[in-house]
Scaffold this motif. Sequence first.
Motif, PDB file in Angstrom:
ATOM      1  N   VAL A  76       0.831  -1.202   0.000  1.00 58.65           N
ATOM      2  CA  VAL A  76       0.000   0.000   0.000  1.00 58.65           C
ATOM      3  C   VAL A  76       0.868   1.256   0.000  1.00 58.65           C
ATOM      4  O   VAL A  76       0.667   2.176  -0.790  1.00 58.65           O
ATOM      5  CB  VAL A  76      -0.958   0.002   1.219  1.00 58.65           C
ATOM      6  N   LEU A  77       1.852   1.292   0.900  1.00 61.17           N
ATOM      7  CA  LEU A  77       2.698   2.482   1.017  1.00 61.17           C
ATOM      8  C   LEU A  77       3.538   2.726  -0.234  1.00 61.17           C
ATOM      9  O   LEU A  77       3.718   3.868  -0.648  1.00 61.17           O
ATOM     10  CB  LEU A  77       3.614   2.360   2.239  1.00 61.17           C
ATOM     11  N   LEU A  78       4.047   1.665  -0.822  1.00 61.92           N
ATOM     12  CA  LEU A  78       4.876   1.810  -2.017  1.00 61.92           C
ATOM     13  C   LEU A  78       4.073   2.464  -3.142  1.00 61.92           C
ATOM     14  O   LEU A  78       4.554   3.369  -3.825  1.00 61.92           O
ATOM     15  CB  LEU A  78       5.418   0.445  -2.447  1.00 61.92           C
ATOM     16  N   THR A  79       2.838   2.028  -3.296  1.00 61.50           N
ATOM     17  CA  THR A  79       1.961   2.623  -4.305  1.00 61.50           C
ATOM     18  C   THR A  79       1.726   4.098  -4.019  1.00 61.50           C
ATOM     19  O   THR A  79       1.813   4.936  -4.924  1.00 61.50           O
ATOM     20  CB  THR A  79       0.609   1.876  -4.334  1.00 61.50           C
ATOM     21  N   GLU A  80       1.452   4.437  -2.774  1.00 59.44           N
ATOM     22  CA  GLU A  80       1.174   5.824  -2.392  1.00 59.44           C
ATOM     23  C   GLU A  80       2.412   6.710  -2.542  1.00 59.44           C
ATOM     24  O   GLU A  80       2.317   7.830  -3.031  1.00 59.44           O
ATOM     25  CB  GLU A  80       0.662   5.895  -0.947  1.00 59.44           C
ATOM     26  N   VAL A  81       3.559   6.220  -2.106  1.00 61.97           N
ATOM     27  CA  VAL A  81       4.787   7.015  -2.179  1.00 61.97           C
ATOM     28  C   VAL A  81       5.165   7.272  -3.632  1.00 61.97           C
ATOM     29  O   VAL A  81       5.529   8.386  -4.001  1.00 61.97           O
ATOM     30  CB  VAL A  81       5.936   6.330  -1.401  1.00 61.97           C
ATOM     31  N   ARG A  82       5.049   6.249  -4.452  1.00 60.92           N
ATOM     32  CA  ARG A  82       5.368   6.436  -5.872  1.00 60.92           C
ATOM     33  C   ARG A  82       4.386   7.394  -6.539  1.00 60.92           C
ATOM     34  O   ARG A  82       4.766   8.207  -7.376  1.00 60.92           O
ATOM     35  CB  ARG A  82       5.361   5.096  -6.595  1.00 60.92           C
ATOM     36  N   ALA A  83       3.122   7.307  -6.175  1.00 58.98           N
ATOM     37  CA  ALA A  83       2.118   8.188  -6.779  1.00 58.98           C
ATOM     38  C   ALA A  83       2.336   9.648  -6.381  1.00 58.98           C
ATOM     39  O   ALA A  83       2.078  10.554  -7.171  1.00 58.98           O
ATOM     40  CB  ALA A  83       0.713   7.747  -6.367  1.00 58.98           C
ATOM     41  N   ALA A  84       2.822   9.873  -5.170  1.00 59.04           N
ATOM     42  CA  ALA A  84       3.033  11.233  -4.675  1.00 59.04           C
ATOM     43  C   ALA A  84       4.374  11.819  -5.105  1.00 59.04           C
ATOM     44  O   ALA A  84       4.573  13.026  -5.006  1.00 59.04           O
ATOM     45  CB  ALA A  84       2.939  11.249  -3.159  1.00 59.04           C
ATOM     46  N   ALA A 126      10.733  -4.530   7.913  1.00 61.03           N
ATOM     47  CA  ALA A 126      10.313  -3.505   8.878  1.00 61.03           C
ATOM     48  C   ALA A 126      11.006  -2.177   8.577  1.00 61.03           C
ATOM     49  O   ALA A 126      10.374  -1.113   8.613  1.00 61.03           O
ATOM     50  CB  ALA A 126      10.603  -3.954  10.301  1.00 61.03           C
ATOM     51  N   ARG A 127      12.286  -2.221   8.264  1.00 61.41           N
ATOM     52  CA  ARG A 127      13.024  -0.988   7.945  1.00 61.41           C
ATOM     53  C   ARG A 127      12.513  -0.376   6.637  1.00 61.41           C
ATOM     54  O   ARG A 127      12.395   0.846   6.524  1.00 61.41           O
ATOM     55  CB  ARG A 127      14.523  -1.257   7.866  1.00 61.41           C
ATOM     56  N   ASP A 128      12.220  -1.218   5.658  1.00 61.29           N
ATOM     57  CA  ASP A 128      11.651  -0.712   4.399  1.00 61.29           C
ATOM     58  C   ASP A 128      10.302  -0.046   4.652  1.00 61.29           C
ATOM     59  O   ASP A 128      10.023   1.039   4.142  1.00 61.29           O
ATOM     60  CB  ASP A 128      11.478  -1.848   3.385  1.00 61.29           C
ATOM     61  N   CYS A 129       9.486  -0.697   5.447  1.00 65.67           N
ATOM     62  CA  CYS A 129       8.158  -0.174   5.763  1.00 65.67           C
ATOM     63  C   CYS A 129       8.288   1.143   6.538  1.00 65.67           C
ATOM     64  O   CYS A 129       7.555   2.099   6.282  1.00 65.67           O
ATOM     65  CB  CYS A 129       7.385  -1.212   6.573  1.00 65.67           C
ATOM     66  N   GLN A 130       9.244   1.204   7.437  1.00 62.26           N
ATOM     67  CA  GLN A 130       9.492   2.408   8.219  1.00 62.26           C
ATOM     68  C   GLN A 130       9.884   3.577   7.302  1.00 62.26           C
ATOM     69  O   GLN A 130       9.391   4.696   7.456  1.00 62.26           O
ATOM     70  CB  GLN A 130      10.604   2.124   9.229  1.00 62.26           C
ATOM     71  N   TRP A 131      10.733   3.310   6.335  1.00 61.47           N
ATOM     72  CA  TRP A 131      11.164   4.344   5.381  1.00 61.47           C
ATOM     73  C   TRP A 131       9.977   4.826   4.550  1.00 61.47           C
ATOM     74  O   TRP A 131       9.784   6.032   4.385  1.00 61.47           O
ATOM     75  CB  TRP A 131      12.268   3.780   4.491  1.00 61.47           C
ATOM     76  N   LEU A 132       9.183   3.892   4.050  1.00 62.94           N
ATOM     77  CA  LEU A 132       8.013   4.260   3.253  1.00 62.94           C
ATOM     78  C   LEU A 132       7.004   5.061   4.081  1.00 62.94           C
ATOM     79  O   LEU A 132       6.441   6.050   3.597  1.00 62.94           O
ATOM     80  CB  LEU A 132       7.335   3.017   2.674  1.00 62.94           C
ATOM     81  N   LEU A 133       6.782   4.640   5.310  1.00 64.18           N
ATOM     82  CA  LEU A 133       5.837   5.346   6.175  1.00 64.18           C
ATOM     83  C   LEU A 133       6.319   6.775   6.438  1.00 64.18           C
ATOM     84  O   LEU A 133       5.521   7.715   6.411  1.00 64.18           O
ATOM     85  CB  LEU A 133       5.641   4.590   7.492  1.00 64.18           C
ATOM     86  N   ALA A 134       7.608   6.942   6.661  1.00 62.67           N
ATOM     87  CA  ALA A 134       8.163   8.281   6.887  1.00 62.67           C
ATOM     88  C   ALA A 134       7.942   9.166   5.663  1.00 62.67           C
ATOM     89  O   ALA A 134       7.543  10.333   5.783  1.00 62.67           O
ATOM     90  CB  ALA A 134       9.644   8.191   7.225  1.00 62.67           C
ATOM     91  N   HIS A 135       8.184   8.621   4.475  1.00 62.57           N
ATOM     92  CA  HIS A 135       7.972   9.401   3.258  1.00 62.57           C
ATOM     93  C   HIS A 135       6.491   9.683   3.026  1.00 62.57           C
ATOM     94  O   HIS A 135       6.128  10.785   2.618  1.00 62.57           O
ATOM     95  CB  HIS A 135       8.584   8.693   2.043  1.00 62.57           C
ATOM     96  N   TYR A 136       5.648   8.716   3.290  1.00 59.73           N
ATOM     97  CA  TYR A 136       4.211   8.912   3.113  1.00 59.73           C
ATOM     98  C   TYR A 136       3.703  10.005   4.049  1.00 59.73           C
ATOM     99  O   TYR A 136       2.998  10.915   3.622  1.00 59.73           O
ATOM    100  CB  TYR A 136       3.454   7.602   3.360  1.00 59.73           C
ATOM    101  N   THR A 137       4.055   9.913   5.323  1.00 61.71           N
ATOM    102  CA  THR A 137       3.553  10.901   6.293  1.00 61.71           C
ATOM    103  C   THR A 137       4.141  12.285   6.030  1.00 61.71           C
ATOM    104  O   THR A 137       3.454  13.286   6.214  1.00 61.71           O
ATOM    105  CB  THR A 137       3.828  10.471   7.730  1.00 61.71           C
ATOM    106  N   ALA A 138       5.371  12.355   5.557  1.00 71.38           N
ATOM    107  CA  ALA A 138       5.979  13.653   5.251  1.00 71.38           C
ATOM    108  C   ALA A 138       5.266  14.317   4.075  1.00 71.38           C
ATOM    109  O   ALA A 138       4.998  15.512   4.084  1.00 71.38           O
ATOM    110  CB  ALA A 138       7.467  13.492   4.954  1.00 71.38           C
TER     111      ALA A 138
END
Length: 123
Positions: A55-63, A107-119
Motif C-alpha cells: 500500500v505504502l509503495l503505491t502511495e509514495v510512488r504516486a506522490a 520492517a526498515r523498508d516499511c518504516q522508510w516508506l511510512l516516513a515518506h508517506y507521512t511527510a
Amino acid sequence: MKTPPEAVPSLPKRERIATETIAATIRRALHFGAGRPTPRELAEVEQLLRSHIAVLLTEVRAAAPPQNPLVAEECQMASRCKGIEQRMAEGHAHGSLAAHVQVHLLARDCQWLLAHYTARAGW
C-alpha cells in the motif's frame, strides 16, 4: 478573505492509510530482536509488513514528482523504491535466522516508506 467552502474544488476522497497500525506493526517486528519469536509470529508479522509495504509503495510512488535524473534525491528515492520492490519479490525466507533477518529488513523498508508517506501527506 477566506474562500467559501463551496468555491474550493473537492478532491477525490482516498482511503486513509492506518499509519498508527503500520507503526505498531513496525515496532512489533523490530522488537523481535530482543527475543526469540516463533516461526508463526515471524510469518504473521512478515505478511502484515508485506501488505503495508504494498500500500505504502503505491502511495509514495504516486506522490513522488516525475523522476529527474539530475536531482539526486529523486534518483535515490526511485532506487530505494525499486530495491524494496525487489525484496518483496524475493518471497519468504527459509530457516529461522533468515526469516528473522527478512522481517527486520521489511520492517526498515516499511518504516522508510511510512516516513515518506507521512511527510508528503502532511500528517
